[in-house]
Design an enzyme around this catalytic site. Structure first.
Site, PDB file in Angstrom:
ATOM      1  N   SER A   1     -12.760  -5.022   2.252  1.00  0.00           N
ATOM      2  CA  SER A   1     -13.795  -4.531   1.434  1.00  0.00           C
ATOM      3  C   SER A   1     -15.301  -4.886   2.074  1.00  0.00           C
ATOM      4  CB  SER A   1     -13.577  -4.697   0.115  1.00  0.00           C
ATOM      5  OG  SER A   1     -14.295  -3.890  -0.937  1.00  0.00           O
TER       6      SER A   1
ATOM      7  N   TYR B   1       1.116  -1.085  -0.004  1.00  0.00           N
ATOM      8  CA  TYR B   1       0.087   0.232   0.012  1.00  0.00           C
ATOM      9  C   TYR B   1       0.907   1.345   0.074  1.00  0.00           C
ATOM     10  CZ  TYR B   1      -3.649  -3.285   1.662  1.00  0.00           C
ATOM     11  OH  TYR B   1      -4.162  -4.622   1.799  1.00  0.00           O
TER      12      TYR B   1
END
Length: 390
Positions: free
Chosen positions: A260, A111
């Site tokens: 998610s 990330y």
């Protein structure tokens, strides 16, 4: 709303515009929470207010106890829309989350790459001993520059060097949960477990986990070194793990962390049939959000809005509460911006009676979702089995 962890910073089509877009994360905004300045009591003393009170409740991932809802920090370095968030604001979000009971923060070397770990390290520095932080290895990322290189890399010697970099960026001496981000088809999982075991013996890693792995690989990994948590996509919008992954986690006593959990913002009601996505937004290349599939899939949002009215909650809170109602060892990690903080963690206060969760489960199951959850170039990395040792 919370535009949360898409978990797709992957080199899936190197050299193409699509591959660049798939590296991007997401973030958004909605209601308000306390803002903590760097010089606040928390920053100076590591205060614990809501965290100490346990208002969010606690859950276990293997033997690790964490808040019932965590936070994914992937999009704190770059949003779905490719904007760069204000760094100090991201640090305030992390500390405000802690003030409101969150003790579980999820990152990865991919990330950014690397940048999100730096932000998380700075954010939790004054409260490090009061929270659990995670990171992930597995993508082939240059250890010094963070440049994305082709493919995957879970060679034991690379894992150990990657963790040294993580510790520096996170400003800590240990990682609470270290995940293999994706299974390396060139490295036996027993070799990966051996490297992690060495790190555990040195006190640099406390627990480990896998993400989007094949079922046999999970069994082998757990036999080699007990796995604390599996991190896979899971939400009302994508229920694939219910078929085999979650039952296997239950069999083996492994916790489950849905990435998610709000369907990249869809389950908050922030997307409608007229929505079109900005250049670089991965949702624009997910066929479940195509103009052809989106209108039918919105039946799920209609269902959520009905339950939100029934429970006097927000649609996103219903979606998160539904996840937590499935198993007591499921800990969702929605991404968030400051205005969404209290809304997301407020899901812990939404309660379903047994007959209500049965009714809701049946209603969710009756809605057929059209389209794939990710582009094919990304999906190819999920469900991979590690090679056998020779």
């Amino acid at each position: 709303m919370s535009n949360e962890n898409s978990d797709t910073p992957h080199p899936v089509a190197q050299g193409t515009a699509l591959s660049r877009r798939l590296f991007l994360g997401a973030a958004g905004a909605l209601a308000a929470v306390p803002i903590l300045e760097a010089g606040s009591t928390l920053a100076q003393e590591g205060g614990t207010s809501a965290a100490a009170s346990g208002g969010l409740g606690r859950r276990r991932l293997g033997s690790l106890e964490v808040s019932s809802i965590g936070i994914g920090v992937q999009n704190m370095s770059r949003t779905y829309q490719t904007t760069i968030p204000n760094r100090q604001e991201m640090i305030r979000i992390i500390r405000a989350a802690f003030e409101n009971g969150v003790t579980f923060f999820d990152a990865a070397e991919a990330y950014g790459p690397h940048e999100v770990e730096r932000i998380l390290g700075e954010g939790v520095k004054p409260i490090r001993d009061k929270v659990a932080i995670t990171s992930k290895f597995g993508w082939n990322i240059d250890l010094e520059t963070g440049k994305r290189l082709p493919g995957l890399n879970s060679r034991p010697e690379h894992i150990k060097l990657a963790v040294e970099g993580m510790l520096k960026r996170l400003q800590t001496d240990r990682i609470d949960v270290l995940y293999q981000h994706r299974v390396d088809p060139q490295v036996p999982i027993e070799d990966v477990a051996g490297a992690v075991d060495d790190l555990m013996k040195q006190g640099k890693v406390l627990h480990w986990g896998l993400s989007e792995m094949g079922l046999n690989t999970l069994r082998r990994a757990h036999a080699a070194l007990p796995v604390a948590a599996v991190q896979n996509e899971y939400s009302m919008l994508w229920r694939g793990p219910e078929e085999a992954v979650i039952p296997l986690c239950e069999e083996l006593g492994i916790g489950f962390v849905p990435w998610s959990p709000l369907g990249v913002g869809f389950l908050t009601g922030a997307i409608d049939e007229r929505t079109r996505f900005a250049e670089g937004d991965i949702r624009g290349v997910e066929s479940r959000f195509s103009p052809e599939n989106l209108p039918g899939n919105l039946a799920l949002v209609t269902l959520l809005r009905g339950w939100a009215q029934r429970k006097q909650a927000a649609p996103g809170q219903i979606a998160l509460a539904w996840l937590m109602a499935q198993k007591p060892w499921i800990v969702p990690i929605p991404e968030t911006q400051m205005p969404h903080m209290l809304e997301n963690i407020g899901a812990a206060s939404v309660h379903f009676e047994p007959d209500e969760i049965k009714e809701l489960n049946e209603a969710v199951a009756a809605i057929e979702i059209s389209g794939a959850r990710l582009p094919d170039q990304v999906l190819v990395y999920s469900g991979v089995e590690a090679p056998q040792r020779t």
